[in-house]
Design a protein around this motif. Sequence first.
Motif, PDB file in Angstrom:
ATOM      1  N   GLN A   1       0.830  -1.208   0.000  1.00 30.80           N
ATOM      2  CA  GLN A   1       0.000   0.000   0.000  1.00 30.80           C
ATOM      3  C   GLN A   1       0.861   1.253   0.000  1.00 30.80           C
ATOM      4  O   GLN A   1       0.570   2.226  -0.729  1.00 30.80           O
ATOM      5  CB  GLN A   1      -0.931  -0.020   1.209  1.00 30.80           C
ATOM      6  CG  GLN A   1      -2.028  -1.065   1.116  1.00 30.80           C
ATOM      7  CD  GLN A   1      -2.818  -1.209   2.403  1.00 30.80           C
ATOM      8  OE1 GLN A   1      -2.278  -1.089   3.506  1.00 30.80           O
ATOM      9  NE2 GLN A   1      -4.111  -1.471   2.276  1.00 30.80           N
ATOM     10  N   GLN A   2       1.911   1.263   0.794  1.00 28.10           N
ATOM     11  CA  GLN A   2       2.773   2.441   0.865  1.00 28.10           C
ATOM     12  C   GLN A   2       3.558   2.640  -0.437  1.00 28.10           C
ATOM     13  O   GLN A   2       3.777   3.771  -0.874  1.00 28.10           O
ATOM     14  CB  GLN A   2       3.703   2.326   2.068  1.00 28.10           C
ATOM     15  CG  GLN A   2       2.962   2.431   3.400  1.00 28.10           C
ATOM     16  CD  GLN A   2       3.839   2.177   4.605  1.00 28.10           C
ATOM     17  OE1 GLN A   2       5.052   2.388   4.574  1.00 28.10           O
ATOM     18  NE2 GLN A   2       3.231   1.700   5.689  1.00 28.10           N
ATOM     19  N   LEU A   3       3.970   1.551  -1.042  1.00 31.49           N
ATOM     20  CA  LEU A   3       4.678   1.646  -2.320  1.00 31.49           C
ATOM     21  C   LEU A   3       3.766   2.203  -3.411  1.00 31.49           C
ATOM     22  O   LEU A   3       4.171   3.075  -4.195  1.00 31.49           O
ATOM     23  CB  LEU A   3       5.210   0.274  -2.725  1.00 31.49           C
ATOM     24  CG  LEU A   3       6.398  -0.242  -1.912  1.00 31.49           C
ATOM     25  CD1 LEU A   3       6.550  -1.745  -2.096  1.00 31.49           C
ATOM     26  CD2 LEU A   3       7.682   0.486  -2.307  1.00 31.49           C
TER      27      LEU A   3
ATOM     28  N   HIS B   1       4.986   3.664  -7.002  1.00 37.11           N
ATOM     29  CA  HIS B   1       5.587   2.438  -7.518  1.00 37.11           C
ATOM     30  C   HIS B   1       4.567   1.610  -8.284  1.00 37.11           C
ATOM     31  O   HIS B   1       3.381   1.570  -7.934  1.00 37.11           O
ATOM     32  CB  HIS B   1       6.134   1.575  -6.374  1.00 37.11           C
ATOM     33  CG  HIS B   1       7.389   2.092  -5.768  1.00 37.11           C
ATOM     34  ND1 HIS B   1       8.578   1.386  -5.777  1.00 37.11           N
ATOM     35  CD2 HIS B   1       7.659   3.262  -5.131  1.00 37.11           C
ATOM     36  CE1 HIS B   1       9.513   2.083  -5.166  1.00 37.11           C
ATOM     37  NE2 HIS B   1       8.979   3.230  -4.759  1.00 37.11           N
ATOM     38  N   ALA B   2       5.031   0.934  -9.315  1.00 40.21           N
ATOM     39  CA  ALA B   2       4.288  -0.173  -9.894  1.00 40.21           C
ATOM     40  C   ALA B   2       4.543  -1.389  -9.016  1.00 40.21           C
ATOM     41  O   ALA B   2       5.689  -1.681  -8.678  1.00 40.21           O
ATOM     42  CB  ALA B   2       4.746  -0.441 -11.323  1.00 40.21           C
TER      43      ALA B   2
ATOM     44  N   GLN C   1      -5.370  -1.520  -3.522  1.00 41.80           N
ATOM     45  CA  GLN C   1      -5.868  -0.852  -4.718  1.00 41.80           C
ATOM     46  C   GLN C   1      -4.807   0.112  -5.238  1.00 41.80           C
ATOM     47  O   GLN C   1      -4.151   0.808  -4.466  1.00 41.80           O
ATOM     48  CB  GLN C   1      -7.152  -0.072  -4.405  1.00 41.80           C
ATOM     49  CG  GLN C   1      -8.317  -0.925  -3.951  1.00 41.80           C
ATOM     50  CD  GLN C   1      -8.961  -1.696  -5.091  1.00 41.80           C
ATOM     51  OE1 GLN C   1      -8.863  -1.303  -6.252  1.00 41.80           O
ATOM     52  NE2 GLN C   1      -9.624  -2.796  -4.757  1.00 41.80           N
ATOM     53  N   ALA C   2      -4.683   0.176  -6.557  1.00 45.01           N
ATOM     54  CA  ALA C   2      -3.748   1.126  -7.166  1.00 45.01           C
ATOM     55  C   ALA C   2      -4.416   2.484  -7.287  1.00 45.01           C
ATOM     56  O   ALA C   2      -5.621   2.571  -7.561  1.00 45.01           O
ATOM     57  CB  ALA C   2      -3.319   0.640  -8.541  1.00 45.01           C
ATOM     58  N   PRO C   3      -3.672   3.568  -7.084  1.00 45.22           N
ATOM     59  CA  PRO C   3      -4.230   4.887  -7.346  1.00 45.22           C
ATOM     60  C   PRO C   3      -4.479   5.068  -8.839  1.00 45.22           C
ATOM     61  O   PRO C   3      -4.025   4.266  -9.661  1.00 45.22           O
ATOM     62  CB  PRO C   3      -3.141   5.832  -6.841  1.00 45.22           C
ATOM     63  CG  PRO C   3      -1.883   5.040  -6.913  1.00 45.22           C
ATOM     64  CD  PRO C   3      -2.269   3.612  -6.658  1.00 45.22           C
ATOM     65  N   SER C   4      -5.202   6.097  -9.181  1.00 45.59           N
ATOM     66  CA  SER C   4      -5.500   6.364 -10.593  1.00 45.59           C
ATOM     67  C   SER C   4      -4.200   6.453 -11.403  1.00 45.59           C
ATOM     68  O   SER C   4      -3.273   7.184 -11.037  1.00 45.59           O
ATOM     69  CB  SER C   4      -6.269   7.686 -10.721  1.00 45.59           C
ATOM     70  OG  SER C   4      -6.520   7.978 -12.067  1.00 45.59           O
TER      71      SER C   4
END
Length: 252
Positions: free
Chosen positions: A24-26, A31-32, A45-48
């Motif tokens: 989550q922090q990465l 980061h990918a 979840q990945a950010p936009s």
Amino acid sequence: MTTDLPPLTLVTGGSRGMGLAMAQQLLASGHAVISIARHANPQLQAPSGGLLEQWTLDLSDGASAAQRLRDWLAAQPANRFASATLINNAGVIPPIAPLSASDPLELARALRIGLEAPMQLCAAFLAATESWGVPRKVLNISSGLGRRAMASQAAYCAAKAGMDHFTRCLALDEALKPQGARVCSLAPGVIDTDMQVQLRSADSAQFPDVGNFAQLKAGGHLTSPQEAAQRILAWLDRPDFGTHPVADVREG
């Protein structure tokens, strides 16, 4: 190196505990992330615009996981990522008992997940990224129990001790290469995870140190997974990362 490219980080055990916190922090820092765990976690979840893949793999079959990793990395353009990092975080404690009372299958599973799979994933990661021309790191999450023996913990202690020593060997390998990876086997401190619950809930007749683990919890001496993840990722970002191939985050 183009600075707008995302760093790539692969995390095993990224579905819960400290692994989830690191993933989550990465992601939050751009980061990918590839999470490798037995189960996906909808909280991850990945950010936009971010890249996240959750591979549901059983690391007791490390050879298959390593092949999946090698194939995926080989399919990536060499200029897609600014850097590449592998974090071997997954581990397991088999049912707590003296070695003489341990199930051979459980012992084998613990060693496959805790030692064999990290070695196989390291080999696949380093081979597939060697021609990328970007900075590369391997961070193996070790334990103080890899450096200190404990009754009824033979499999876990052996896996972590093996992790420390193969990391030393790996550091020697990579130091001979013009663009070798930097590697470290890092003990993260005592963290409030499901593993700690397992240890302090054990039968005292089987596990003489159960009281010490209960006292760590009662005394507020356990680090949260989120805080531990922050400390580990800060260590990973240190300019001297890999100078000491075996280290402890508490030695700062």
